[in-house]
Write an enzyme that holds these catalytic residues in place. Structure first.
Site, PDB file in Angstrom:
ATOM      1  N   LYS A 217      -7.954  -2.186  -6.644  1.00 37.07           N
ATOM      2  CA  LYS A 217      -8.317  -0.838  -6.207  1.00 37.07           C
ATOM      3  C   LYS A 217      -9.427  -0.235  -7.077  1.00 37.07           C
ATOM      4  CE  LYS A 217      -4.028   0.308  -3.845  1.00 37.07           C
ATOM      5  NZ  LYS A 217      -2.839   1.218  -3.762  1.00 37.07           N
ATOM      6  N   ARG A 251       2.575  -5.138  -6.222  1.00 33.58           N
ATOM      7  CA  ARG A 251       1.959  -5.552  -4.944  1.00 33.58           C
ATOM      8  C   ARG A 251       0.537  -5.994  -5.251  1.00 33.58           C
ATOM      9  NH1 ARG A 251      -1.488  -3.249  -1.283  1.00 33.58           N
ATOM     10  NH2 ARG A 251      -1.196  -3.822   0.908  1.00 33.58           N
TER      11      ARG A 251
HETATM   12  C1  LIG Z   1       0.068  -0.787   1.964  1.00 30.59           C
HETATM   13  N1  LIG Z   1      -0.304  -0.325   0.630  1.00 30.59           N
HETATM   14  C2  LIG Z   1      -1.545  -0.154   0.106  1.00 30.59           C
HETATM   15  S1  LIG Z   1      -2.982  -0.452   1.038  1.00 30.59           S
HETATM   16  C3  LIG Z   1      -4.291   0.067  -0.006  1.00 30.59           C
HETATM   17  C4  LIG Z   1      -4.978  -1.086  -0.711  1.00 30.59           C
HETATM   18  O1  LIG Z   1      -4.376  -2.080  -1.022  1.00 30.59           O
HETATM   19  N2  LIG Z   1      -6.281  -0.882  -0.911  1.00 30.59           N
HETATM   20  C5  LIG Z   1      -7.160  -1.769  -1.484  1.00 30.59           C
HETATM   21  C6  LIG Z   1      -6.978  -3.159  -1.422  1.00 30.59           C
HETATM   22  C7  LIG Z   1      -7.922  -4.002  -1.988  1.00 30.59           C
HETATM   23  C8  LIG Z   1      -9.054  -3.493  -2.608  1.00 30.59           C
HETATM   24  C9  LIG Z   1      -9.227  -2.108  -2.673  1.00 30.59           C
HETATM   25  C10 LIG Z   1      -8.283  -1.257  -2.114  1.00 30.59           C
HETATM   26  N3  LIG Z   1      -1.514   0.281  -1.162  1.00 30.59           N
HETATM   27  C11 LIG Z   1      -0.169   0.420  -1.469  1.00 30.59           C
HETATM   28  C12 LIG Z   1       0.524   0.872  -2.635  1.00 30.59           C
HETATM   29  O2  LIG Z   1      -0.064   1.251  -3.668  1.00 30.59           O
HETATM   30  N4  LIG Z   1       1.908   0.884  -2.554  1.00 30.59           N
HETATM   31  C13 LIG Z   1       2.571   0.502  -1.418  1.00 30.59           C
HETATM   32  N5  LIG Z   1       3.911   0.560  -1.424  1.00 30.59           N
HETATM   33  N6  LIG Z   1       1.928   0.051  -0.311  1.00 30.59           N
HETATM   34  C14 LIG Z   1       0.579   0.028  -0.344  1.00 30.59           C
END
Ligand SMILES: Cn1c(SCC(=O)Nc2ccccc2)nc2c(=O)[nH]c(N)nc21
Length: 276
Positions: A217, A251
């Site tokens: 992130k 995660r």
């Molecule tokens: C579904 N989900 C997401 S999606 C966002 C994401 O990964 N962005 C992202 C991914 C890769 C690169 C940059 C941003 N984040 C969470 C979290 O922090 N907790 C829980 N429980 N579920 C979640």
């Protein structure tokens, strides 16, 4: 939380399965379940404890996905992974119908970034009997990163999670099915995210298993200066910090590397439990 104690170690590693169409695939409407299955198989071989399947991108500015399209994306993936692999599945959805169908297909956890706020979601989650991860976020994906402001981010995140957990237990969801998640990146600045990471013990101290998602992130990029495709080291470091601070599940995208970090945390914690 039976599902956590029975099926998976703590800390546990949850691998992100990308079931949203990449912009390069055929028309970008549906997922090749074979691709998701091979992602999941590689993660299982690398030692992952959970896989997280999501059909709706929750990135800032993401457009909502129609119900049928979300079902068409995730159901074949859940079926394939549940049939071929012995790994607990968490389903990343806010739609009650998708929760119910996922439960029928064998998922073990509902991962709802909207904490069951959609109409019918509490009843669906309650009826499935599944574990439910509730997560703090400020605002909606379209606007949450515009100018997030808090008087005290830790107090506000804890206050939200405590209130929501009480509401859900009053609505008939047993407390031992809940997990807390501070929602890194969901309506937070880099500073807010770092305060939450540094003070993660205070969230763990509430007593519920804590799930965190920091992998790749912008908080990792903001500190390291790395672009998203070079954030593995920062992500593994952040996951290791969270696990040492008591997180139950991390995660992540980089499963093999984070599994090794989890093994180091577990080993030191077990060894350290002997008399000094
Ligand atoms: C579904 N989900 C997401 S999606 C966002 C994401 O990964 N962005 C992202 C991914 C890769 C690169 C940059 C941003 N984040 C969470 C979290 O922090 N907790 C829980 N429980 N579920 C979640």
């Amino acid at each position: 939380m039976t599902i956590l104690s029975e099926k998976t170690p703590s800390p546990a590693v949850m691998g992100v399965i990308n079931a949203t169409p990449d912009s390069f695939s055929d028309g970008g409407r549906f997922i090749d379940p074979g691709n998701a299955l091979s992602q999941a198989r590689a993660m299982v071989e690398a030692g992952v404890d959970w896989v997280d399947i999501g059909g709706e991108s929750t990135r800032p500015g993401a457009t909502p996905v129609p119900l049928q399209e979300e079902l068409d994306r995730v159901c074949p993936v859940i079926e394939a992974i549940h049939r071929e692999l012995d790994v607990p599945i968490s389903l990343d959805t806010s739609a009650p119908e998708v929760m119910r169908e996922g439960a029928r297909l064998g998922i073990s956890m509902i991962n709802d970034v909207r904490s069951l706020e959609r109409e019918g979601a509490v009843a669906a989650a309650r009826d499935t009997g599944l574990a439910v991860c509730i997560m703090h976020r400020q605002g909606e994906p379209e606007t949450m990163q515009d100018r997030p402001e808090y008087s005290n981010v830790l107090e506000e995140v804890l206050g939200y999670l405590d209130r929501r957990a009480a509401q859900l237990q009053d609505a008939g969801i047993p407390g031992d099915r809940l997990l807390y998640d501070p929602g890194f990146g969901f309506g937070k600045t880099l500073e807010h995210n770092l305060v939450l990471l540094e003070n993660l013990e205070a969230i763990v101290a509430r007593g519920w298993p804590v799930l965190v998602g920091m992998s790749r992130k912008s908080m990792i990029g903001g500190v390291t200066g790395r672009p998203v495709e070079e954030r593995m080291a920062g992500s593994v470091a952040a996951a290791a910090m969270a696990m040492m601070k008591g997180a139950a599940i991390v995660r992540v995208h980089d499963v093999k590397e984070t599994v090794d970090a989890a093994r180091m945390v577990r080993a030191a914690r077990e060894q350290g439990s002997l008399r000094a």
